[in-house]
Design an enzyme around this catalytic site. Sequence first.
Site, mmCIF file in Angstrom:
data_model
loop_
_atom_site.group_PDB
_atom_site.id
_atom_site.type_symbol
_atom_site.label_atom_id
_atom_site.label_comp_id
_atom_site.label_asym_id
_atom_site.label_seq_id
_atom_site.Cartn_x
_atom_site.Cartn_y
_atom_site.Cartn_z
ATOM 1 N N GLY A 24 0.828 -1.213 0.000
ATOM 2 C CA GLY A 24 0.000 0.000 0.000
ATOM 3 C C GLY A 24 0.859 1.258 0.000
ATOM 4 C CG LEU A 26 1.364 4.332 5.978
ATOM 5 C CD1 LEU A 26 2.170 5.636 6.012
ATOM 6 C CD2 LEU A 26 0.285 4.344 7.054
ATOM 7 C CB THR A 71 -8.119 1.817 2.266
ATOM 8 O OG1 THR A 71 -7.679 1.182 1.061
ATOM 9 C CG2 THR A 71 -7.092 1.600 3.357
ATOM 10 C CB THR A 106 -9.450 7.046 9.286
ATOM 11 O OG1 THR A 106 -10.128 7.978 8.462
ATOM 12 C CG2 THR A 106 -10.501 6.127 9.902
ATOM 13 C CG ASP A 107 -10.049 11.975 8.212
ATOM 14 O OD1 ASP A 107 -9.726 10.810 7.890
ATOM 15 O OD2 ASP A 107 -10.298 12.852 7.368
ATOM 16 C CE1 TYR A 130 -11.110 2.616 5.965
ATOM 17 C CE2 TYR A 130 -11.736 4.893 6.428
ATOM 18 C CZ TYR A 130 -10.751 3.932 6.237
ATOM 19 O OH TYR A 130 -9.425 4.278 6.337
ATOM 20 C CE LYS A 134 -8.395 2.243 9.780
ATOM 21 N NZ LYS A 134 -7.258 1.326 9.467
ATOM 22 C CD1 TRP A 152 -9.149 13.377 4.076
ATOM 23 C CD2 TRP A 152 -8.856 15.225 2.846
ATOM 24 N NE1 TRP A 152 -10.315 14.094 4.103
ATOM 25 C CE2 TRP A 152 -10.170 15.232 3.362
ATOM 26 C CE3 TRP A 152 -8.445 16.284 2.049
ATOM 27 C CZ2 TRP A 152 -11.073 16.261 3.089
ATOM 28 C CZ3 TRP A 152 -9.340 17.314 1.788
ATOM 29 C CH2 TRP A 152 -10.635 17.300 2.297
#
Length: 282
Positions: A24, A26, A71, A106-107, A130, A134, A152
């Site tokens: 991925g 990251l 994701t 995540t946000d 999602y 998370k 993002w």
Amino acid sequence: MELEQPDPLRAGHRRRILITGSGGQLGRALQREFAADDLVALSHKEWDVADPPNSLLQGRFDLVLHAAAWTDVDGAEADPQGAAAVNIGGTANVASLGSPLVVFSTDYVFDGRKREPYVESDGPNPLSAYGRTKLQGEAAAGAEAWIVRTSWLFGSTGRNFVRTMLRLGAEREEVAVVDDQRGCPTYVGHLAHAVRELVDTDRPRGVWHLAAEGDCTWADFAEAVLSEAGLDCRVRRVSTEELGRPAPRPAYAVLRSERAGAPTLPHWREGLRACLAALGEG
Ligand SMILES: NC(=O)c1ccc[n+]([C@@H]2O[C@H](COP(=O)([O-])OP(=O)(O)OC[C@H]3O[C@@H](n4cnc5c(N)ncnc54)[C@H](OP(=O)(O)O)[C@@H]3O)[C@@H](O)[C@H]2O)c1
């Protein structure tokens, strides 16, 4: 379970580090950032984290960087169980290794009703499947993990907004981009660097918000991508409703840290330039 604390003095020495989801965007940035260590980088094919640890996971790790995740935000609405198997079950499997652990969140755990930055003590309230998986994945990581919430993400590899805009900008005269969601576009190289700071200085475990400085809407970000790349393509600013995506997303998702000693990241515009430079080199 007693977890071994990483010795900060060992930072800079070769630690044995597992990276999940190594294919991925990251996962790749983490491999570059921790290149001086002894890396066991496993792709989706090499370890599907929804399955228990396999024979490639022999021995102890000084650190685990868990970058594997489901994701596909819209896909999770259609298959919440599939997303849960990876984001909750997979994180539990990774935590079962018993090594010092960094997980990524995540946000999208927030509902976006605030109009000032979300800090670690703000209560989550995910709007999407999602986001729910998370958030439960954070719990599955255990109290001894570093939980890095970011937002993002973009980089020079994989599927992300910057690469999509570059492709569309070369093909079209106009792109429609949402202008009513605000967040912090974060370059994976900058995030990986901040994660190394977090673990090398052995900051306390728990939730950390690590996202780029500055904030913007997706439409602002699209304009910046197109203009930095010199592409002659207009951005038509549209609403989330007009675009009609299956998963609801927070309208406001700016993340900041309230914790002492939180690593800071460069501004998203700097991240964009670094990403475009990396794309140019590749
Ligand atoms: N992307 C964002 O905007 C964003 C924002 C905030 C937080 N995050 C979080 O940041 C982390 C890294 O995201 P990213 O942007 O690097 O995502 P990414 O580019 O989609 O990478 C995720 C990787 O996980 C792999 N994967 C998927 N299911 C797996 C499974 N069951 N077992 C093992 N590997 C699996 C994928 O492999 P395949 O492609 O082969 O399936 C992919 O290589 C994730 O935890 C994500 O939730 C991302």
